[in-house]
Design a protein around this motif. Structure first.
Motif, PDB file in Angstrom:
ATOM      1  N   GLY A  85       0.802  -1.221   0.000  1.00 47.10           N
ATOM      2  CA  GLY A  85       0.000   0.000   0.000  1.00 47.10           C
ATOM      3  C   GLY A  85       0.834   1.269   0.000  1.00 47.10           C
ATOM      4  N   HIS A  86       2.133   1.160   0.289  1.00 47.65           N
ATOM      5  CA  HIS A  86       3.063   2.301   0.265  1.00 47.65           C
ATOM      6  C   HIS A  86       2.525   3.463   1.119  1.00 47.65           C
ATOM      7  CE1 HIS A  86       5.319   0.264  -2.874  1.00 47.65           C
ATOM      8  NE2 HIS A  86       4.196   0.130  -3.573  1.00 47.65           N
ATOM      9  N   TYR A  87       2.193   3.160   2.361  1.00 46.60           N
ATOM     10  CA  TYR A  87       1.606   4.177   3.238  1.00 46.60           C
ATOM     11  C   TYR A  87       2.667   5.128   3.776  1.00 46.60           C
ATOM     12  CZ  TYR A  87      -2.452   1.183   2.976  1.00 46.60           C
ATOM     13  OH  TYR A  87      -3.511   0.441   2.514  1.00 46.60           O
ATOM     14  N   ASP A  88       2.269   6.369   3.919  1.00 48.05           N
ATOM     15  CA  ASP A  88       3.141   7.391   4.504  1.00 48.05           C
ATOM     16  C   ASP A  88       2.931   7.519   6.002  1.00 48.05           C
ATOM     17  OD1 ASP A  88       4.081   8.542   1.845  1.00 48.05           O
ATOM     18  OD2 ASP A  88       1.901   8.812   1.674  1.00 48.05           O
ATOM     19  N   ILE A  89       1.689   7.305   6.431  1.00 49.29           N
ATOM     20  CA  ILE A  89       1.296   7.493   7.838  1.00 49.29           C
ATOM     21  C   ILE A  89       0.461   6.290   8.263  1.00 49.29           C
ATOM     22  CG2 ILE A  89       0.051   8.961   9.469  1.00 49.29           C
ATOM     23  CD1 ILE A  89       0.399  11.257   7.393  1.00 49.29           C
ATOM     24  N   VAL A  90       0.768   5.738   9.436  1.00 43.88           N
ATOM     25  CA  VAL A  90      -0.019   4.637   9.995  1.00 43.88           C
ATOM     26  C   VAL A  90      -0.390   4.972  11.428  1.00 43.88           C
ATOM     27  CG1 VAL A  90       0.027   2.218  10.725  1.00 43.88           C
ATOM     28  CG2 VAL A  90       0.990   2.865   8.516  1.00 43.88           C
ATOM     29  N   PHE A  91      -1.640   4.698  11.770  1.00 42.17           N
ATOM     30  CA  PHE A  91      -2.108   4.838  13.143  1.00 42.17           C
ATOM     31  C   PHE A  91      -2.487   3.456  13.672  1.00 42.17           C
ATOM     32  CE2 PHE A  91      -2.668   9.194  11.806  1.00 42.17           C
ATOM     33  CZ  PHE A  91      -2.422   9.931  12.959  1.00 42.17           C
ATOM     34  N   ASP A  92      -1.783   3.018  14.704  1.00 43.22           N
ATOM     35  CA  ASP A  92      -2.097   1.744  15.347  1.00 43.22           C
ATOM     36  C   ASP A  92      -2.991   2.025  16.559  1.00 43.22           C
ATOM     37  OD1 ASP A  92      -2.274  -0.700  16.548  1.00 43.22           O
ATOM     38  OD2 ASP A  92      -0.142  -0.892  17.007  1.00 43.22           O
ATOM     39  N   PHE A  93      -4.305   1.936  16.351  1.00 44.35           N
ATOM     40  CA  PHE A  93      -5.255   2.165  17.429  1.00 44.35           C
ATOM     41  C   PHE A  93      -5.479   0.906  18.276  1.00 44.35           C
ATOM     42  CE2 PHE A  93      -6.459   5.423  14.311  1.00 44.35           C
ATOM     43  CZ  PHE A  93      -6.523   6.542  15.129  1.00 44.35           C
ATOM     44  N   HIS A  94      -4.935  -0.208  17.839  1.00 38.12           N
ATOM     45  CA  HIS A  94      -5.160  -1.460  18.557  1.00 38.12           C
ATOM     46  C   HIS A  94      -4.174  -1.621  19.712  1.00 38.12           C
ATOM     47  CE1 HIS A  94      -7.226  -5.526  17.818  1.00 38.12           C
ATOM     48  NE2 HIS A  94      -6.777  -5.511  19.063  1.00 38.12           N
ATOM     49  N   GLY A  95      -2.908  -1.468  19.426  1.00 37.39           N
ATOM     50  CA  GLY A  95      -1.912  -1.466  20.490  1.00 37.39           C
ATOM     51  C   GLY A  95      -1.560  -2.836  21.039  1.00 37.39           C
ATOM     52  N   ILE A  96      -1.498  -3.847  20.161  1.00 38.49           N
ATOM     53  CA  ILE A  96      -1.012  -5.170  20.548  1.00 38.49           C
ATOM     54  C   ILE A  96       0.098  -5.560  19.586  1.00 38.49           C
ATOM     55  CG2 ILE A  96      -3.183  -5.894  21.607  1.00 38.49           C
ATOM     56  CD1 ILE A  96      -3.770  -7.504  19.073  1.00 38.49           C
ATOM     57  N   LEU A  97       0.771  -6.678  19.883  1.00 39.48           N
ATOM     58  CA  LEU A  97       1.920  -7.057  19.067  1.00 39.48           C
ATOM     59  C   LEU A  97       1.532  -7.257  17.605  1.00 39.48           C
ATOM     60  CD1 LEU A  97       4.891  -7.823  18.851  1.00 39.48           C
ATOM     61  CD2 LEU A  97       4.251 -10.176  19.491  1.00 39.48           C
ATOM     62  N   LYS A  98       0.397  -7.911  17.358  1.00 45.45           N
ATOM     63  CA  LYS A  98      -0.025  -8.181  15.979  1.00 45.45           C
ATOM     64  C   LYS A  98      -0.219  -6.895  15.202  1.00 45.45           C
ATOM     65  CE  LYS A  98      -4.100 -10.037  15.449  1.00 45.45           C
ATOM     66  NZ  LYS A  98      -5.147 -11.086  15.421  1.00 45.45           N
ATOM     67  N   SER A  99      -0.914  -5.920  15.790  1.00 38.52           N
ATOM     68  CA  SER A  99      -1.129  -4.653  15.080  1.00 38.52           C
ATOM     69  C   SER A  99       0.177  -3.886  14.921  1.00 38.52           C
ATOM     70  CB  SER A  99      -2.170  -3.807  15.816  1.00 38.52           C
ATOM     71  OG  SER A  99      -1.744  -3.492  17.136  1.00 38.52           O
ATOM     72  N   GLY A 100       1.058  -4.001  15.912  1.00 34.76           N
ATOM     73  CA  GLY A 100       2.352  -3.346  15.806  1.00 34.76           C
ATOM     74  C   GLY A 100       3.183  -3.905  14.659  1.00 34.76           C
ATOM     75  N   ILE A 101       3.133  -5.223  14.475  1.00 31.77           N
ATOM     76  CA  ILE A 101       3.861  -5.846  13.369  1.00 31.77           C
ATOM     77  C   ILE A 101       3.305  -5.372  12.031  1.00 31.77           C
ATOM     78  CG2 ILE A 101       4.323  -8.040  12.214  1.00 31.77           C
ATOM     79  CD1 ILE A 101       4.448  -9.336  14.996  1.00 31.77           C
ATOM     80  N   VAL A 102       1.972  -5.285  11.936  1.00 39.96           N
ATOM     81  CA  VAL A 102       1.355  -4.793  10.701  1.00 39.96           C
ATOM     82  C   VAL A 102       1.836  -3.370  10.413  1.00 39.96           C
ATOM     83  CG1 VAL A 102      -0.823  -4.159   9.585  1.00 39.96           C
ATOM     84  CG2 VAL A 102      -0.668  -6.281  10.908  1.00 39.96           C
ATOM     85  N   ALA A 103       1.860  -2.524  11.451  1.00 40.53           N
ATOM     86  CA  ALA A 103       2.322  -1.142  11.270  1.00 40.53           C
ATOM     87  C   ALA A 103       3.778  -1.113  10.809  1.00 40.53           C
ATOM     88  CB  ALA A 103       2.146  -0.367  12.577  1.00 40.53           C
ATOM     89  N   TRP A 104       4.609  -1.931  11.416  1.00 40.24           N
ATOM     90  CA  TRP A 104       6.032  -1.955  11.067  1.00 40.24           C
ATOM     91  C   TRP A 104       6.239  -2.418   9.629  1.00 40.24           C
ATOM     92  CZ3 TRP A 104       9.631  -5.857   9.932  1.00 40.24           C
ATOM     93  CH2 TRP A 104      10.972  -5.461   9.988  1.00 40.24           C
ATOM     94  N   TRP A 124       4.637  -0.983  21.289  1.00 40.67           N
ATOM     95  CA  TRP A 124       5.152   0.390  21.160  1.00 40.67           C
ATOM     96  C   TRP A 124       6.546   0.420  20.530  1.00 40.67           C
ATOM     97  CZ3 TRP A 124       4.506  -2.188  25.762  1.00 40.67           C
ATOM     98  CH2 TRP A 124       5.656  -2.476  26.498  1.00 40.67           C
ATOM     99  N   LEU A 125       7.271  -0.676  20.614  1.00 42.88           N
ATOM    100  CA  LEU A 125       8.606  -0.706  20.030  1.00 42.88           C
ATOM    101  C   LEU A 125       8.565  -0.650  18.511  1.00 42.88           C
ATOM    102  CD1 LEU A 125      10.274  -3.432  22.277  1.00 42.88           C
ATOM    103  CD2 LEU A 125      10.449  -0.936  22.484  1.00 42.88           C
ATOM    104  N   LEU A 126       7.400  -0.936  17.929  1.00 44.51           N
ATOM    105  CA  LEU A 126       7.256  -0.966  16.483  1.00 44.51           C
ATOM    106  C   LEU A 126       6.674   0.326  15.924  1.00 44.51           C
ATOM    107  CD1 LEU A 126       5.934  -4.626  16.340  1.00 44.51           C
ATOM    108  CD2 LEU A 126       8.231  -3.834  15.790  1.00 44.51           C
ATOM    109  N   SER A 127       6.383   1.293  16.801  1.00 50.89           N
ATOM    110  CA  SER A 127       5.958   2.635  16.382  1.00 50.89           C
ATOM    111  C   SER A 127       7.129   3.588  16.520  1.00 50.89           C
ATOM    112  CB  SER A 127       4.792   3.132  17.243  1.00 50.89           C
ATOM    113  OG  SER A 127       3.677   2.271  17.130  1.00 50.89           O
ATOM    114  N   ASN A 128       7.131   4.648  15.736  1.00 51.06           N
ATOM    115  CA  ASN A 128       8.180   5.663  15.909  1.00 51.06           C
ATOM    116  C   ASN A 128       7.624   7.013  16.341  1.00 51.06           C
ATOM    117  OD1 ASN A 128       7.066   6.562  13.506  1.00 51.06           O
ATOM    118  ND2 ASN A 128       8.811   5.917  12.237  1.00 51.06           N
ATOM    119  N   ARG A 129       6.305   7.076  16.592  1.00 52.93           N
ATOM    120  CA  ARG A 129       5.652   8.233  17.192  1.00 52.93           C
ATOM    121  C   ARG A 129       4.722   7.697  18.277  1.00 52.93           C
ATOM    122  NH1 ARG A 129       8.568   9.732  13.560  1.00 52.93           N
ATOM    123  NH2 ARG A 129       8.312  11.502  12.143  1.00 52.93           N
ATOM    124  N   ARG A 130       5.063   7.902  19.546  1.00 49.02           N
ATOM    125  CA  ARG A 130       4.315   7.291  20.639  1.00 49.02           C
ATOM    126  C   ARG A 130       3.588   8.343  21.457  1.00 49.02           C
ATOM    127  NH1 ARG A 130       9.762   4.618  21.469  1.00 49.02           N
ATOM    128  NH2 ARG A 130       9.738   2.990  19.851  1.00 49.02           N
TER     129      ARG A 130
END
Length: 342
Positions: A85-104, A124-130
């Protein structure tokens, strides 16, 4: 970014109520970026909530495998779809490991997520804006809006829209016209709850249903979801008066229009309760051990009922006489209807 237009991905995979409570964040992002491409990653069980939404360009439905190797392969294929999808911005509203991996895996330059303790499983380790939330508990909708505020200001009006196609509206309207008395107010009562600490006693639902029908102004419509019809049958079997049993709903959009057509919703802390407030239906919600500060309906009008004894219980089993009584629930239903001028 293509031609200066950002590509944004919202990640909230489940559950139904949590997906509903992320809708206001979608509206904030769409208002701030009217020309952006905005997609949503979600699991099929809750996909109906966002499918067809006017603020979305695409829904990415993650279908879990059967576990083991197939489950891993399905998740890996989904992550590749997100990466493509070549996303520029991702918001992980779920906040679990699975959603973090998807964001990463998205490789987005800006990946917004919650800081702990709201974020779980090291996500949170997989986000760069916390985003660190306030120490005091806030409604889950407010949490999601605070995550958005890391990028855009919040508008004065916070909305939630569930898109219901005209064909679905017509099907539900036909049911109301044929099965219900048009001269009475309809109380949609959702009995089943998946978690025991949230389940108002079945006998209380039966007593409340009888009281509402005996009042003379109301029809009681018992609603249910997949695998839940047994609880509705039990309530109807305990009642002295005859409620209306909702038909099987083909999907959540049918359910959304059913509660929209109702004059009042009564139930526990469940996904259907959140669908009701999103559709603008007045809600009376009886809470078990969950915290209303975090999980109450976001929009008014609503009334939350929770006994002090139950509120202090945590997750242990709750005796029937410790819950809010059916009499208190009846008073709340009648009071909210009167407040609405009906």
């Amino acid at each position: 970014m293509i031609d200066g237009t950002p590509r944004i991905l919202i990640i909230r995979l489940s559950a139904v109520g949590d997906v509903v409570r992320t809708l206001p964040a979608l509206h904030v992002l769409r208002d701030a970026y009217p020309e952006a491409r905005i997609d949503w990653a979600v699991e099929p069980k809750a996909a109906d909530i966002v499918r067809g939404h006017p603020g979305l360009d695409r829904v990415l439905a993650f279908r879990r495998g059967e576990g083991g190797i197939k489950g891993f392969q399905a998740f890996r294929a989904f992550c590749r779809q997100v990466r493509d999808g070549h996303y520029d911005i991702v918001f992980d509203f779920h906040g679990i490991l699975k959603s973090g991996i998807v964001a990463w895996f998205s490789r987005a330059g800006r990946r917004f997520g919650f800081a702990p303790p709201r974020a779980k499983e090291l996500s949170w380790l997989l986000s760069n804006r916390r985003v660190k939330l306030p120490a005091l508990p806030v409604n889950r909708v407010e949490e999601n809006l605070l995550l958005c505020e890391a990028l855009v200001p919040r508008p004065e009006l916070v909305e939630a829209v569930i898109h219901v196609p005209p064909g679905v509206q017509e099907e539900v309207n036909d049911f109301f016209e044929t099965a219900l008395d048009g001269g009475k107010l309809v109380v949609a009562m959702h009995v089943p709850v998946d978690r025991p600490e949230k389940q108002w006693p079945i006998e209380h639902f039966a007593t409340l249903g009888d009281s509402l029908i005996a009042d003379g102004r109301f029809e009681v419509l018992l609603t249910w979801g997949p695998g839940q019809f047994g609880a509705v049958e039990e309530v109807a079997g305990r009642m002295r008066r005859k409620p209306i049993l909702a038909p099987a709903m083909p999907g959540l959009k049918h359910y959304a229009w059913l509660v929209y057509r109702s004059d009042l919703y009564f139930g526990c802390d469940t996904g259907p309760m959140h669908i009701a407030w999103a559709m603008g239906t007045p809600v009376v919600a009886v809470f078990g051990a969950t915290d209303p500060t975090r999980h109450a309906p976001y929009h008014r009008p609503h009334v939350v009922l929770q006994s002090e004894v139950v509120a202090a219980h945590g997750q242990r089993e709750i005796a029937p006489d410790e819950w809010v009584s059916p009499e208190a629930a009846y008073d709340a239903c009648v009071g909210l209807i009167a407040e609405r001028g009906k």
